[in-house]
Structure formats: structure tokens, C-alpha cells
Design an enzyme around this catalytic site. Structure first.
Site, PDB file in Angstrom:
ATOM      1  N   THR A   1      52.817  36.787  34.918  1.00 57.16           N
ATOM      2  CA  THR A   1      51.768  35.893  35.407  1.00 57.16           C
ATOM      3  C   THR A   1      51.554  34.769  34.403  1.00 57.16           C
ATOM      4  O   THR A   1      51.257  35.017  33.235  1.00 57.16           O
ATOM      5  CB  THR A   1      50.467  36.677  35.631  1.00 57.16           C
ATOM      6  OG1 THR A   1      50.699  37.630  36.675  1.00 57.16           O
ATOM      7  CG2 THR A   1      49.330  35.753  36.032  1.00 57.16           C
TER       8      THR A   1
ATOM      9  N   GLY B   1      48.369  34.040  48.719  1.00 58.36           N
ATOM     10  CA  GLY B   1      47.241  33.143  48.941  1.00 58.36           C
ATOM     11  C   GLY B   1      46.869  32.963  50.393  1.00 58.36           C
ATOM     12  O   GLY B   1      47.543  32.247  51.130  1.00 58.36           O
ATOM     13  N   GLY B   2      45.797  33.620  50.810  1.00 58.47           N
ATOM     14  CA  GLY B   2      45.213  33.325  52.109  1.00 58.47           C
ATOM     15  C   GLY B   2      45.871  33.976  53.306  1.00 58.47           C
ATOM     16  O   GLY B   2      45.490  33.708  54.442  1.00 58.47           O
TER      17      GLY B   2
ATOM     18  N   LYS C   1      55.111  34.235  38.178  1.00 59.00           N
ATOM     19  CA  LYS C   1      53.977  34.155  39.115  1.00 59.00           C
ATOM     20  C   LYS C   1      52.988  33.088  38.675  1.00 59.00           C
ATOM     21  O   LYS C   1      52.641  32.997  37.495  1.00 59.00           O
ATOM     22  CB  LYS C   1      53.274  35.501  39.193  1.00 59.00           C
ATOM     23  CG  LYS C   1      52.053  35.514  40.109  1.00 59.00           C
ATOM     24  CD  LYS C   1      51.553  36.918  40.377  1.00 59.00           C
ATOM     25  CE  LYS C   1      50.359  36.911  41.308  1.00 59.00           C
ATOM     26  NZ  LYS C   1      49.128  36.480  40.636  1.00 59.00           N
TER      27      LYS C   1
ATOM     28  N   SER D   1      49.448  45.692  38.613  1.00 58.87           N
ATOM     29  CA  SER D   1      48.784  44.800  37.664  1.00 58.87           C
ATOM     30  C   SER D   1      48.784  45.371  36.253  1.00 58.87           C
ATOM     31  O   SER D   1      48.674  46.591  36.058  1.00 58.87           O
ATOM     32  CB  SER D   1      47.334  44.590  38.107  1.00 58.87           C
ATOM     33  OG  SER D   1      46.574  44.010  37.072  1.00 58.87           O
TER      34      SER D   1
ATOM     35  N   TYR E   1      51.638  39.640  31.156  1.00 63.58           N
ATOM     36  CA  TYR E   1      51.437  38.259  30.718  1.00 63.58           C
ATOM     37  C   TYR E   1      52.358  38.004  29.535  1.00 63.58           C
ATOM     38  O   TYR E   1      52.834  38.950  28.904  1.00 63.58           O
ATOM     39  CB  TYR E   1      49.983  38.052  30.279  1.00 63.58           C
ATOM     40  CG  TYR E   1      48.982  38.378  31.344  1.00 63.58           C
ATOM     41  CD1 TYR E   1      48.633  37.436  32.294  1.00 63.58           C
ATOM     42  CD2 TYR E   1      48.379  39.635  31.408  1.00 63.58           C
ATOM     43  CE1 TYR E   1      47.713  37.729  33.291  1.00 63.58           C
ATOM     44  CE2 TYR E   1      47.460  39.938  32.399  1.00 63.58           C
ATOM     45  CZ  TYR E   1      47.129  38.979  33.345  1.00 63.58           C
ATOM     46  OH  TYR E   1      46.228  39.275  34.324  1.00 63.58           O
TER      47      TYR E   1
ATOM     48  N   ARG F   1      34.394  31.798  36.867  1.00 62.29           N
ATOM     49  CA  ARG F   1      34.075  32.411  38.159  1.00 62.29           C
ATOM     50  C   ARG F   1      32.586  32.629  38.215  1.00 62.29           C
ATOM     51  O   ARG F   1      32.034  33.528  37.586  1.00 62.29           O
ATOM     52  CB  ARG F   1      34.834  33.732  38.313  1.00 62.29           C
ATOM     53  CG  ARG F   1      36.334  33.512  38.339  1.00 62.29           C
ATOM     54  CD  ARG F   1      37.073  34.707  38.872  1.00 62.29           C
ATOM     55  NE  ARG F   1      38.476  34.573  38.515  1.00 62.29           N
ATOM     56  CZ  ARG F   1      39.267  35.586  38.141  1.00 62.29           C
ATOM     57  NH1 ARG F   1      38.763  36.822  38.103  1.00 62.29           N
ATOM     58  NH2 ARG F   1      40.525  35.389  37.836  1.00 62.29           N
TER      59      ARG F   1
ATOM     60  N   HIS G   1      46.670  32.071  42.207  1.00 64.58           N
ATOM     61  CA  HIS G   1      45.878  33.242  41.821  1.00 64.58           C
ATOM     62  C   HIS G   1      44.714  33.431  42.793  1.00 64.58           C
ATOM     63  O   HIS G   1      43.593  33.772  42.408  1.00 64.58           O
ATOM     64  CB  HIS G   1      45.363  33.057  40.381  1.00 64.58           C
ATOM     65  CG  HIS G   1      45.321  34.335  39.581  1.00 64.58           C
ATOM     66  ND1 HIS G   1      46.019  34.501  38.421  1.00 64.58           N
ATOM     67  CD2 HIS G   1      44.667  35.503  39.791  1.00 64.58           C
ATOM     68  CE1 HIS G   1      45.780  35.715  37.927  1.00 64.58           C
ATOM     69  NE2 HIS G   1      44.971  36.338  38.745  1.00 64.58           N
TER      70      HIS G   1
ATOM     71  N   PRO H   1      49.940  41.903  42.586  1.00 63.44           N
ATOM     72  CA  PRO H   1      49.415  42.617  41.413  1.00 63.44           C
ATOM     73  C   PRO H   1      47.949  42.252  41.186  1.00 63.44           C
ATOM     74  O   PRO H   1      47.641  41.169  40.704  1.00 63.44           O
ATOM     75  CB  PRO H   1      50.302  42.107  40.278  1.00 63.44           C
ATOM     76  CG  PRO H   1      50.782  40.760  40.728  1.00 63.44           C
ATOM     77  CD  PRO H   1      50.835  40.804  42.220  1.00 63.44           C
TER      78      PRO H   1
END
Lengths: 357, 357, 357, 357
Positions: free
Chosen positions: C159, C283-284, C227, C110, C133, C168, C251, C81
């Protein structure tokens, strides 16, 4: 010296020497076997131990003196037996020896020195060791043992890691030709004593065994130091045949590549020595902290090799003096900051393994 | 050869070959699967072991000979089965085989060779193995087994890691098209024997199981070597079906990426073999020290793959001879410096794990 | 598409997307929290496991299908998402969903999607999850749960790692302003639900506790997926309140830096789950081998996030299809080469820790 | 401030400060002993622990306040005693102190401050510590203890790692000359109190022992903090003589190189303290996450040194305020994302060792 600022550490000495020496000579000094992994590892391995600072231990009167085979030295840093100092300065070994004597340390003279053993013995009032190989011709070996004794040398250092010629690729690429030293008894002697294949350096007998080292020990009243030891097993064997000391050495990474660093095998060597012989070390010493680490791991003293050439190339005798002085100053800082006022107070608690980050 | 200086090690051979080969051919030889992590790891893993020098062990008469499946070789370095040597030199496999025979070692001939098995067998007096896959068509397999026997081959090498086509991104980018070898029985045979999806190299049957290897073993009097083994479990299974040897191999990192290096799984394979079959290895051999490390970990001998193409590209047969001679000289130095005069004297005490610094 | 060669792996997709997207959008997608250590670690951690190739296991009929919360998927790769797909392609989430449906996988939508939940549900025939959320306003949460059910969504994904706004730095430097999604009930709803400090993304309640998740579970008949779980302790708590699955996620390194990679905590999460809930991971993921590694460590399936934007940016729906197809092909190779014909046959024996060299 | 964008993290503060400061001043601040290995390690060591995110723990009301030696601070980040703030801004320590007071934290004033202790005490309403050395002249020490008490200082910080001068090569190359601070009782006092060799910084007595620290403790009613401790043994000794706190510090890598990072020895120090004295830490703090890691390992609070100069150089008092605010914001994120609403809730379970990848 020219207008370059005076080097303040041994790395700067190297950089300046590199500028001044012909490339092939610099490469001969700097280079090692095949991929030069051991050259690099000798250096980097020191970083795998960290120092443990201690405070409030009265470091107002530091004493860096110790003894090596009964000889007092003012600093636990000796001059390794390296051939041909004239490649870096016209005064060659004479300059180096004067520096060593001035700073109260021992110089080991290479079989391949550019000055004869006897000439050197007359150059200053200090302490000399004679380095040789287990030659094929025991007569030659015996004559050198006698010359050493006659010239007042303090010990015999037998290099054991050179029974087979190495592959040094910088030298091959540079078509480097080493001038054989002046100590051999007759012209062409090196041909007689060359290892197989012919033409290689050193003249060490590839067939030599522990019997040969035992025989050398039996032929001289001087202490015998076995150089080029990298395993506990070989320290054991040295002890068995009565050697007085070993030098943990991989020949500066110049003979066999892919070994551990000397400082990495030091503890194994010290454990095997069980106090029966002194354990010395060479390889990668560039900072005073390296010296203290080696001592903390059980070395009685260490040797410098390449840095003496850098000192010579930069400023002859005074350059070598400065190299020794820089190391002394850095050893002092390290001892003081770790609360160790004497060499004897440097023990394993100075160190802790430093995980790679 | 042109005016470039003769390469003095295998890395220089590679650099020179890269200059001389078309990019797409060089890339085909150099490349591996996806990110080429295994290609790199095969090489770097050797550095995770250090050699332990030993002194005074009489290394005046080194003997590098050993046996592989009963065949005497003069050096423990064999020629891996790689397809299409003509991509590097017009004489192709013939040149390689003459070099191998001249230096007293075994050449394994690829299923995808540019010369037929029979032509090669007539090119020199040496030792040949025939490499094949478990083809979908057992008739083809059987005919090859018979051809090998008829042509005097010494062993059958069955490549097991190619049941599914790899992803080699250099080849995709270069739009590389491999020429299928000359050994297939009829035009278009490769289509019949292609794995799923069609068009991939090798012709190996994706449905093959251990029964197929057992069947191959039953159909030939020659020794059977299982190539592409990376686990103890598969060594066990090889032993169970009576294979005579395994080659620990990840196909030079060319089939599945993200594996360990071959030298990293060697000890697991040797332990599983329990002496019932010989363990060989390929992957990343570039220095004599690598060979000695593999032998110390239990390999009976090793193979070179990419370096034979570099030798061919640089100087044909003589290039391959030189590649083998360089490895021999480096093995000699390593054996001498570690005090191991014979292949049989190379054991696990030659090595110690070298922590990453 | 322009004349660039079609990307053959996800890294090339990223490179091409970077060329095509405005810098601030690319940075928003690529970036992570503070030093982006976790972004990088998510990726590199896969290299710390190696694959163990197996041979002769009949891989002629690979089956990549599995189930996630009872839904069959054709490939164990789901769409994470991620907000605002229109930043990468004008068709936004509609394009992504069509690609997911075409390839038989699930898309998690999302909270901040550019198409409404209902619009998406009508765009294709596939499987959708709704991500939300724990909002401050339970009424909003409840209304979304009802909307999801009404629109035929298969699960609710909550989430949990966004209760506090991240830092960020790329976005700060780019003065990046995110457009809030279309799903909120009234203009300005995001201000009502903003966490402290105001203006941050997500609208997650910083005061939320496990009671809130328990309440969400009680308010819907759909399975609930937690999540943003990175510890065994939180998996335990998820199991306690009856969650149906967890997504091990940091995330994408976008919320808290300095965490372990998700694949590094996967085994801890799986152990804590004790089979009571399904464990998923994001992730990745960039290579098929990564997927297989995650499955071998116990994940039921994995998600891709950034790569869907690269697919969209390169070629809209077809770009996402191609991203999924590339992963499928790479998963197939990995399964075949490891001798695992089905997802169920992928277990821990596929892997071995790969020491850093 | 000029037109550069306002720095958003401490690294950008450093970069901007580097532009603005004369090179020799920047180097004095940035540099460390010899090879600066410890400078780098102090920083990188934080990466060897990872944070463990926790969810759903009500982080709506974060409280970053704690106490240090009974003084409440609003944030667990204190100002380290660093000499000569005027090198970075004309208002020097006055600006720094105002910033510290504004943000509710403690400033430790260096023996070598550019403003007198008394002047500083009058500059703001906050909390000050006085830093000194065990001087050779106990009369000087005693007079400073009395001045500190008289001026309302909260504690005495005794720096113990400076009994011998360091080798800072940047300063040697820059021919850097430090201006001695204004606090000494008479012109030339520093010569009287200089360590051996003369001319070095600090005036610490190289002959000082634990008796001297015990004597200092006996001469003041203020708490005594021992700074420069890097071993459990020295923490023990501090506890024995009744010190109230230790600062685990390697002087920012400025005195002895080749130590572990301070955060690496923190656990050893905390274990040795057995709760008898508070353990503080300086070294390498650049991110809020670093602060949380240090607290999780048992530090009561941490200090920043170099960053205060960057703040001063960029914008004087407001620059230091911004440095503190950035750290606060980053600490908040870290606490919130790890589910730790208060300083007291930060314990060892926040962390896990992060293997080097």
C-alpha cells in the site's frame, strides 16, 4: 401598502404579490405551459453566463439611456404587452403606463388590455406600442392599425406565437376564466376571431402565414415588431418581409413548453438579424445583471412582464415605478462594476460562459 | 370514477392510479431493474432536447396520422405489449384494445395477456400485433405465429431483451407473484419455456441467437418487429436477417439498469437502419412533446406502456381513451407551435440540444 | 440474524450493518478524508457510463471466472485488505476468508488484521495476499515477506498511499481509537514505524521512494502488487521497477479527498500499463454493473472493502458469502443482458458515456 | 471558550462563530452581493478540479514556506484586508496580526480597520500591508502612502473593485450600519471621499482610471498590489503601469454578483501576467486542498477573509492561530499525498479537471 417591509428586489415583489393576489390570479400570472420547464429555464439560463468585472474605467457618469426603434428610453427595460392589468390593481394599465412614462420607457399595450387604447393614450405623456395578433378578420386588424395611429402609438407589435391555444394546467385546475379585453369592436368579437379550438385566448388566426405579416406591414406607417420569435430562420423571414424589430420571446414559457430560454437563442437571433432589424427580448428578467447580459448578447432592450403585475399588486403605479427603479439601480451597479459607463459600451466582452458547477 | 377531479395529464393519471391500485401491483407496473436509474433516465432524457418554435406556417389543419408497417394510425402513439392488463381493470386487454381501436391506433398484445389472442381479436375492429419471445420450443413459437395469422393480427413483435431474468427489487420486497397469461398451450408450459434460472418471466430462450430470429421471420408472412434494441450494431443485424422494424426499447428500464434512455440511442438506431426498416420507440413517453421529439429524431411512432395501466386503473376503456386523447391534444399543440402541420413535416430542425443548466 | 428481512442488495446490507454496529465503528468504516467528496465520487462516477444491451448472443452458459496474477477466481471480485474485521464480527478475518474461499476468490489480508497471517492461512483453503507498507524498518518488511511466503500467500500487496496520515473527521469527532493489529513483531512496533506525525495509522515510511518498492520486489519471489495508484505516471513507474500489478485505488476516499473516482482514472492507468502489468481497482463497487463497467474499462478484477464489513456485521461468514453472491447474480444479469457470456468478452463496446441529465 | 468541542475544520469554525456573533454582524461577514451566486461559486469551483495523488516521492520533510513580493512566509496563506475586526472580537486587528505574526504570514490591513495603522505596526513583529482605495482626494492617498512607509509596512494594496457601491441585501434587511474606521485624517473624511451615491462604503473614486493607479505607484517606494482583478485584460494593464502583484478577487462575492469564481479566472490571470508580476488570489479558501489547487494553477499565495472573523469570534488571537494551523495541516496532507514536498514542486500536474457528476 401594509406593514410588510418594502420589497428590495423583484423576488420579494413576487412574494408580496403572491400574498395579496387571489390564488387563481397569481397562478394565471405565474404559470406557464404544461410542466413549466421553459418558465424555469428562462430564469435559470442567465446563470449560464458570468459577468467579467473591469476596473479603473471612470464610471462616475453612467448613462442608461438608449433608443428603441428611434424612441429614446431612459432605461433599456420596456413594459411587455400583458393582458388585463386590472387583475392586479384597480387602475390597471393606466397605473402601469404612468409608471412607464415617469421612468422614461415604452409600454406595449396588450390586445386584451382592460383600458381601451385611446383611454390609455390620454393617461400620460409617454410612449405606447399596440399589440395585436394576425386576426382572422383583416378588417379588425386594419381598424386596430388605424386606431393605433390615431391614438399616437409609436409602433405595432404583432404576437406570432399564439396561433394555437396553450395548455396551462394551473388555469385548468383553477377553472380560470379570463375576461376578454375592451378593445374588440363588438361584443362577441372574440368568438369570431377565436383560433381553433374555440374559446382559447388571443384570437390569432391559426392559418396565418408570412403573407399576413407582410400585409400588416403594408397597412401601417408605424414600425412593425414581430413578437414570439425563437429561431434564426424566423428572424430571417421577418427581415425579408420588412419587419422593423423582433422580440425574442417564448411568451414567458406560457405557450410552448420545452423550448430553450430566450436568452439562449438570443445570439442566434442577433446573428440572423445582421443588423437589419432590432432584436429585443423578454423572458425571465429579474435582476439588472440579466438586462446587461441580454444587451451584451446583442439585444437592444428587454421587456418585463410578470414583474409589472407584482408592482401593481404591491402598490399600483408606485409599485411599478419601484420595480423599474430597482432594475435601474441593479443595472447601474452591473455597468459600473464591469466598467461600462454607457449602454453602447456593453458588448460581448462583458460575458463569459459559466460552466455548471 | 370517484369524486377526484379528472386527471388533466399523464402524471395525474399516475397519481390517481397509484391511489387505486394495490401497492404491489402499482409497484410492479412502476418499478424497474435494480436502482431504477434507467426508468428515471428514460423520462428525463427528453428534457435534454428543446423544441424550436416556428411561426406563421398555417397550422389550421393539423394531421396527426401516419403509417406503421403500412397500417394507417390516427396518432403516432401505439400500445406497447405489456402483460396482464387485468391487474389494473377487470376488463383487462379487452378494454385497452377497444380504446386503441376507438382512437385509431395499434395495440401490441403481450405473450402474457390475460385474454387470449383470439378473444381479443373479436373484441373490436382495430389493429393488433402479437408479441412473443424466441421460445426454447420452436413448436410453441410456430404455433403462436400461426395463431396470430389466423386471428388476423397485423404483425409479430419479438421481444429480445428478456433472455435473462431481471432483478426488480420492488417485486422481491413485495413478494410479488405474477400470474402467467392464458396463451400458453398447456398448463405448466411456462416451466418448459422458462429461461435459466427457472421461474423467471417471459420464457425466452437464453441460448437464442440471430438464427432464431431469422427462423421466425421465415415461418410467418407477417411483418416481424424486433423489440428491445438499444444499439446500432443490433439494428444492423436486424436489417441483415430481414426484420421489418425495430422497437428501440430498454423494456421501460425493467430488465437492465444503467442503460442510456431510449431517446438517447434513437439517433444511433435510425442511422444504422439506413431506411431499410422502420424504427419505433418506447420508454418514458408522458407528454405530447416527447412524442414529437422522438419523431424528430427519426422514430416512425412511439409506444406507451405504463400509462395504459394508469388509464385502465382510473377508468377502464375510457381511461385509456383519455390517456390517448391527452397525448393527442399535447401533440397538436407541439406541432402547431413548431409550425409542423403534418407528421411528415416533423424533422430534425424541430429540435436543438438543451444544455443542462 | 434478527427479524429484519434479508438484505437483497449491498445498500440494504449497509443499512442493516449501520443499525447493528456501534456508531463509531460504523463511522470508521463508512467515513473518508475531510469532506468525503471522493467517497461519494467513487460511487457516483459509475453512473457516468451507461451499459449497451445486446441481444441474441447465446448467454445460456455464463462463465464469470478469470485469473488474477495467474490464480483462477470464480468471480472477478476480490476482498480488499482492510484492517480489523473483528470490529464487525467476532470471527473477524477468519469468517471473511472462509467466505472468500467458499466463493472461489482471493482475500488480501491487511497489515492490521485481527488474526495473524499464519492463523488465517490455516482457516480455509483459498487464496491469500499479504498487504504491507514500505516500513521504515526494512528488517520488519523483510520478515513479513518471509512470513507471507512461509504461510503460502500468493502475492504481496504494497500500500503506497499511506505515507502521510489522513484527516478523517468522523474519527476525530468520535474520538475513535483503532486497535493495532496482531502482526507486528513486538509490542510497540507501531511506534517505531509510525509516520510523521506520530500516532497515525499504517506505519508507512514518509521517506519511502521507488527504490523501496524496487527493494521489496527484489526480496520476494511472490508477485508484487502496488496499491493506491491514481495516475498513469505512477503506473509507468510501477512497470519500470517490475511490479506485477497495480490496484487503482484512492483508499476508498479515506486518505486524500478531492481526487477523481478510481473508475475515472482507470482508463489512464490501463493505457499506461501497456499490458505489462495487471490493473485492478477498488472503490465504490456496490452493484454487479459496477464490476462489469470496471472490467470494460480494462480492470482485470475489482475489490470490495466496506461491503465485507457490512456482510460480517449482518451475518458473519454467511453475510460475506451473501454479499459475494449478490454481486455474482448482478454480474450475471449484466453480462447476459449485454450479450457477454465470458469475462473475456467484456470489452469497451459494452459502455458508452452517459451525459449528466 | 465555552464547552462546545473545539472546531476541527473551518466549516465548524463558521458554525460556532455564527452562534456567537449577533445576526447582523454574522450576516455582514457572510453575505455577498444580490443573490450571492458568486459567494457560493467561489467555494464550489474548487470541486471542479481534482487532485492527482502521487506515491513514493519522499515527503518526510515538507516545507510550506514561500515568498510573496520578496517576503518569506511560512505558509502560503495570507490575511486579506477586511474592515473592522472588532466586530468579531474586542481586540480586533491586533489579535489577528499577532496570530499572523506568530504563524509567519503577512496581514493586509484594511483602510477601514478598527486599529490605526500605526497602532497595529506596534502590536507584533510581523509583516503588514496597507490597503487603500484610489481616493478622490489624492492628498489623502499620498498621506496614507507616507504613513505606511513610516510605520514599516511592506506593501501597498490598492482595492480596485469598489468604485461603485454594491447591493448587499442581508445588510439592507438588517438595516446594518458599518462604523467607519479610525484611519481617516479628519472626522467626516469619508463623506468627502464617498463614491456616488453618497453613504456607501469604501470611499473609492468612481472616476478613477489607470492613471490613478500609475500615480500611486509613482508616489511610493513600496510594492503596489492591485486587488480585485478578474480578467486577463486588467492583469495586462496592471503590468503596464508597473504594479508588482495582482490579487485575483471578486471581493468574496461582495461587490458584483454573477462573476466566475476567482479560482476559475486564475489561469487566465496567470497567463496574462507572463511572470511580470505575482498573482495572488482570495475567495472561498476553506480547506488546505483549495490552497494547493490555487498554487497549482499559478497563484503565489492565497488570502483568507471570512475565516479570520470566525477565528476571532471563536477565540480571538488563538482562534486565528487555530484557523491558520488547520489550513497548514490540511496543506501538509495534500502536499504529502500528491508527492509535493515543497511549494515550488506544486505545479499544474497536481490537478485534473473533475467533470460534474
Amino acid at each position: 401598502m401594509n406593514a410588510s417591509p418594502a420589497p428590495i428586489n423583484l423576488f420579494e415583489f413576487e412574494a408580496l404579490a403572491k400574498e395579496r393576489l387571489p390564488k387563481s390570479e397569481y397562478d394565471y400570472i405565474a404559470g406557464g405551459a404544461t410542466d413549466e420547464i421553459s418558465v424555469e429555464r428562462n430564469r435559470r439560463a442567465y446563470e449560464s453566463w458570468a459577468l467579467r468585472p473591469r476596473v479603473l474605467r471612470d464610471v462616475s457618469a453612467l448613462d442608461l439611456s438608449t433608443t428603441v426603434l428611434g424612441t429614446k428610453v431612459n432605461v433599456p427595460v420596456l413594459i411587455a404587452p400583458c393582458g388585463g392589468h386590472k387583475k392586479a390593481h384597480p387602475e390597471g394599465e393606466v397605473a402601469t403606463y404612468r409608471a412607464a412614462a415617469a421612468r422614461g420607457t415604452i409600454m406595449a399595450v396588450s390586445a386584451n388590455s382592460n383600458s381601451s387604447f385611446e383611454e390609455l393614450a390620454n393617461a400620460a405623456t409617454g410612449h405606447l406600442w399596440l399589440q395585436l395578433y394576425p386576426f382572422r378578420d383583416r378588417g379588425l386588424t386594419k381598424s386596430w392599425l388605424d386606431r393605433a395611429k390615431g391614438a399616437g402609438y409609436d409602433a405595432i407589435c404583432v404576437t406570432l406565437d399564439s396561433q394555437w391555444p396553450p395548455k396551462r394546467e394551473r388555469n385548468i385546475r383553477n377553472n380560470y376564466r379570463r375576461i376578454r379585453g375592451v378593445n374588440y369592436s363588438k361584443p362577441g368579437a372574440e368568438a369570431v376571431h377565436a383560433p381553433r379550438p374555440a374559446g382559447s385566448e388571443g384570437g390569432s388566426d391559426p392559418a396565418a402565414t408570412w403573407k399576413d405579416l407582410e400585409w400588416i406591414k403594408s397597412q401601417t406607417a408605424l414600425p412593425v415588431v414581430a413578437k414570439g420569435i425563437m429561431t434564426g430562420e424566423d428572424v430571417d423571414l421577418c427581415a425579408e418581409i420588412g419587419a422593423d424589430a423582433v422580440i425574442v420571446s417564448n411568451h414567458g414559457g406560457r405557450h410552448l413548453d420545452n423550448t430553450l430560454a430566450t436568452v439562449e437563442v438570443l445570439a442566434e437571433a442577433v446573428a440572423a438579424a445582421k443588423g437589419k432589424l432590432e432584436v429585443l427580448l423578454d423572458g425571465g428578467i429579474r435582476r439588472g445583471a440579466d438586462v446587461v447580459k441580454a444587451l451584451a448578447l446583442g439585444a437592444k432592450a428587454v421587456f418585463i412582464g410578470r414583474p409589472l403585475f407584482w408592482g401593481l399588486a404591491v402598490d399600483g403605479e408606485q409599485g411599478v415605478v419601484r420595480v423599474l427603479d430597482i432594475l435601474r439601480e441593479e443595472i447601474e451597479i452591473t455597468m459600473a462594476k464591469c466598467g461600462r459607463p454607457t449602454i453602447g459600451s456593453i458588448d460581448a466582452t462583458v460575458l463569459v460562459k459559466a460552466p455548471r458547477l
